[in-house]
Design an enzyme around this catalytic site. Structure first.
Site, PDB file in Angstrom:
ATOM      1  N   ASP A 396       2.352   4.332  -6.391  1.00 26.78           N
ATOM      2  CA  ASP A 396       1.544   3.803  -5.277  1.00 26.78           C
ATOM      3  C   ASP A 396       0.396   2.975  -5.835  1.00 26.78           C
ATOM      4  O   ASP A 396      -0.242   3.362  -6.804  1.00 26.78           O
ATOM      5  CB  ASP A 396       1.002   4.967  -4.442  1.00 26.78           C
ATOM      6  N   ASN A 404      -5.882  -6.163   0.837  1.00 28.61           N
ATOM      7  CA  ASN A 404      -5.494  -6.821   2.093  1.00 28.61           C
ATOM      8  C   ASN A 404      -6.722  -7.226   2.899  1.00 28.61           C
ATOM      9  O   ASN A 404      -6.774  -8.346   3.439  1.00 28.61           O
ATOM     10  CB  ASN A 404      -4.628  -5.887   2.934  1.00 28.61           C
ATOM     11  N   HIS A 409      -3.472 -10.789   3.880  1.00 28.13           N
ATOM     12  CA  HIS A 409      -2.100 -10.289   3.658  1.00 28.13           C
ATOM     13  C   HIS A 409      -1.294 -11.145   2.710  1.00 28.13           C
ATOM     14  O   HIS A 409      -0.538 -10.588   1.894  1.00 28.13           O
ATOM     15  CB  HIS A 409      -1.378 -10.132   5.014  1.00 28.13           C
ATOM     16  N   ASP A 413       0.788  -9.645  -0.280  1.00 28.87           N
ATOM     17  CA  ASP A 413       2.229  -9.857  -0.572  1.00 28.87           C
ATOM     18  C   ASP A 413       2.407 -10.383  -1.982  1.00 28.87           C
ATOM     19  O   ASP A 413       3.339  -9.980  -2.706  1.00 28.87           O
ATOM     20  CB  ASP A 413       2.814 -10.875   0.422  1.00 28.87           C
ATOM     21  N   GLU A 439       2.985  -0.118   0.074  1.00 27.69           N
ATOM     22  CA  GLU A 439       2.622  -0.440  -1.309  1.00 27.69           C
ATOM     23  C   GLU A 439       3.141   0.644  -2.224  1.00 27.69           C
ATOM     24  O   GLU A 439       2.614   0.918  -3.280  1.00 27.69           O
ATOM     25  CB  GLU A 439       1.090  -0.611  -1.422  1.00 27.69           C
TER      26      GLU A 439
END
Lengths: 543, 173
Positions: A396, A404, A409, A413, A439
């Site tokens: 994680d 973010n 975003h 990404d 994530e």
């Protein structure tokens, strides 16, 4: 009703032939009879006929007068014995024809006195001749006197001989004329018969010829119609064959029809010929069509067993392989066992299938396995190699929400993609690495025990933390990750494994992030394998 | 033994008899039924003068020839005739062969014989029939005979008429 019709018809047809044969026989007999008659008549007329009796009778009369004159001369001493003998001899000689002639048979009424006259004269003259001698003149005179006594009375009967001879010769000539006339009548009848026969035969020949011409015409017409029908039929067949071929060649699938012993190829579409590397039907080999010999063997054995095959996938054309769907069934062609084989090119379908497969099992953003695909792969691994160790790493990204929030975003990404890239670079085999949540990532390590897995986890953690993951407007962005590691225990479910790995991850988070925690279960033998984890990893490192 | 002797005697008798018959037949054949010095054939010229008179001896002195045939109109069977070729006879005359001559019989019968017949068929003046001389009351003593057997085409009335029996005279034109 009356008699059987076929036999009566046959009789009806046969009688003209019988009549013709009878006529021909009659003609032949008539001709032969005519020939015999002609031959007989010809023989009769081979030598001249005898009609000299009148002349001979005249000679008899004449010589009797002469004899009388000579006898008178002898009596008078003017003629000698030799003269008398000669004259008597000549006279006697005129009697000879009358001794043999049959001319008096032709007389309408018999005249026996003629024969008597001849007989009497012969007798007397014979006696006179016997009494005479060439040298004895006295004897001659005696005979001459007797002649002079007798001969005047003989002149009248001798004259009668002339008359009767004339009548007899005339009668004979008329008899011959009648006979000739009868012959001519007979021959005329014969010729009429022959002419009639010839006419009948000619008419028969003419009618036969006409009939045979009519028959020939009918036969020719029949022949012509038959030929036309055959032609039409052939054309129809040809058209049907062409239609069938057009249909075959227009279908998206390929077809081949070959004898069961594979010696004869009835049909093979062009593409199949090309696929089997053949240019002509005779060169087509079914075996050469398949990439895998096993597929060929299976097809043949099932067809040999009389089985029909439906939609078997096989790779065709060894030179340029493609996937095809094969259907085949045995059938009879001209009482010969044959196989009908259809093949459908499914390359596009296969590609689509592949694409769908990829789409279904890949995480669109990172290109790693998605959650479902990874779970499946893991289960597959667990089942396939159940006696070898298998470890699971749950990863994680720390404080990903902050990224973010701060950068937006798209940057998130970008970070996720870079993270996946780094995972691939670091892992020896990234096929079992996947993104399983926002994530959250997971890596399955087959044939890897926990200690080994812990090393891998630590290497991953280090790889993330050691260098910035992305450059943002010349600002390097570094992230850290927390990892939970555990090993699968035999008989354990995936859920149990995941739960345990999740617990390890939770602990790593709880212990300050940027670290790799291991969880050993179910044996309660805690054997932490913590590597020294930097404490500052709780926050996103920023230069 | 006596039987055998009898048979031998019989054979001897037969032999003697047959020998006697043969001699008498030969005597008959050799003896003409008329005097040998009797004139048989006269050759007369156109003027009626006798150019030659031939007796049997004179005829027999000439070379002979044989033909086969029969006298027409007499029912006599075919026989062999022996005599002098008419052409040969004419050749003895000191005149060229005439184109035609008249054959006359004792009974005053006559017919013309053309020279072509002499060249083509060579008829003879026959004095023997089957080896025998001919009597005057048996168509003799001479017969002008054509070779009928060797020339079938002679069976025509023309040649029948030219076959003159009791030939006594040949008249030159």
């Amino acid at each position: 009703m009356s008699g059987s019709p076929p036999s009566s018809a046959a009789t009806h047809r046969r009688w003209p032939i019988i009549a013709l044969i009878a006529l021909a026989a009659a003609l032949i007999v008539a001709a032969l009879a005519g020939l015999a008659l002609i031959s007989k008549k010809s023989d009769e007329y081979a030598a001249p006929g005898l009609h000299t009796e009148v002349w001979q009778a005249y000679q008899l009369y004449n010589q009797l007068q002469r004899l009388e004159t000579t006898a008178r001369g002898v009596e008078a001493g003017e003629a000698d014995a030799a003269r008398l003998i000669l004259t008597l001899g000549v006279m006697r000689n005129t009697l000879d024809p009358f001794r043999h002639t049959r001319v008096f048979d032709y007389l309408p009424e018999p005249r026996p006195e003629i024969a008597a006259t001849i007989e009497r004269l012969d007798r007397r003259s014979e006696r006179w001749m016997a009494a005479l001698d060439w040298q004895k003149e006295g004897a001659a005179r005696v005979v001459a006197q007797e002649m002079l006594r007798t001969l005047p009375d003989e002149l009248r009967p001798a004259h009668d001989v002339i008359v009767v001879s004339n009548i007899a010769v005339a009668a004979k000539l008329d008899h011959e004329r009648q006979s000739l006339q009868r012959t001519f009548h007979w021959l005329t009848g014969m010729l009429v018969l022959l002419a009639t026969g010839c006419l009948v035969l000619a008419l028969k020949i003419l009618s036969s010829q006409r009939r045979s011409r009519r028959l020939a015409d009918a036969l020719q017409a029949l022949n012509g119609s038959l030929e036309r029908r055959v032609q039409r039929r052939t054309q129809l067949l040809h058209e049907r064959e062409t239609l069938l071929r057009t249909i075959l060649e227009s279908t998206p699938s390929e077809a081949a029809l070959i004898s069961a012993d594979q010696r004869r190829v009835f049909y093979a579409s062009d593409r199949l010929l090309a696929c089997a590397h053949a240019t002509r039907l005779e060169d087509f080999q079914l075996e050469a069509l398949f990439v895998t010999p096993e597929d060929y063997r299976q097809l043949v054995s099932r067809l040999d067993a009389g089985e029909a095959l439906h939609q078997i996938e096989a790779r065709l054309a060894p030179a340029a392989p493609y996937w095809a769907l094969i259907s085949a069934r045995p059938l009879q062609v001209n009482a010969q066992s044959a196989w009908l084989i259809w093949s459908l090119d499914i390359t596009r379908r296969k590609q689509m299938e592949q694409k769908l497969q990829t789409l279904a099992s890949t995480d669109a953003l990172t290109g790693l396995c998605n959650r479902r695909a990874l779970l499946r792969a893991t289960i597959r691994q667990m089942h396939a190699k159940r006696h070898t160790p298998l470890s699971l790493l749950l990863i994680d990204i720390d404080h990903f929400k902050n990224i973010n929030d701060k950068w937006g975003h798209p940057v998130g990404d970008q970070v996720l993609r870079a993270m996946a890239e780094r995972l691939r670079d670091t892992l020896r085999d990234a096929s079992l690495a996947g993104r399983i949540g926002g994530e959250e990532f997971a890596v399955v390590l087959p044939e890897t025990a926990l200690d080994r897995a812990a090393i891998v986890g630590e290497r991953l953690r280090a790889a993330m933390a050691d260098s910035p993951i992305v450059e943002l407007e010349h600002t390097p962005l570094t992230i850290t990750i927390s990892i939970g590691v555990t090993q699968h225990v035999w008989g354990e479910s995936l859920r149990q494994l995941a739960t345990r790995a999740d617990r390890a991850l939770y602990r790593a988070k709880h212990e300050g992030r940027n670290r790799c925690c291991i969880e050993t279960m179910p044996i309660p033998r805690n054997r932490p394998l913590h590597r020294a984890a930097p404490a500052e990893s709780d926050d996103i490192a920023s230069p | 033994m006596p039987r055998l002797l009898f048979r031998g005697l019989r054979y001897l008798l037969l032999l003697v008899l047959s020998g006697l018959f043969a001699v008498s037949a030969l005597a008959d054949a050799d003896e003409p039924p008329y005097p040998t010095d009797m004139p048989l054939l006269r050759i007369v010229d156109a003027a009626g003068n006798t150019r030659e008179t031939l007796t049997l001896e004179a005829l027999e002195a000439l070379p002979g020839r044989e033909v086969h045939g029969s006298i027409p109109d007499t029912h006599n069977p075919e026989a062999s005739w022996y005599g002098v070729s008419l052409a040969r006879l004419m050749a003895t005359l000191p005149i060229p062969p005439p184109a035609r001559l008249l054959a006359v019989g004792l009974d005053d019968y006559s017919d013309v014989i053309p020279r072509q017949d002499l060249e083509r068929y060579d008829p003879i003046v026959a004095y023997r029939r089957n080896g025998h001389y001919l009597a005057v009351d048996a168509y003799g003593p001479l017969v002008l005979m054509y070779p009928y057997a060797s020339h079938p085409e002679l069976h025509e009335r023309t040649y029948y008429s030219r076959t003159v029996w009791q030939l006594s005279e040949l008249r030159l034109p």
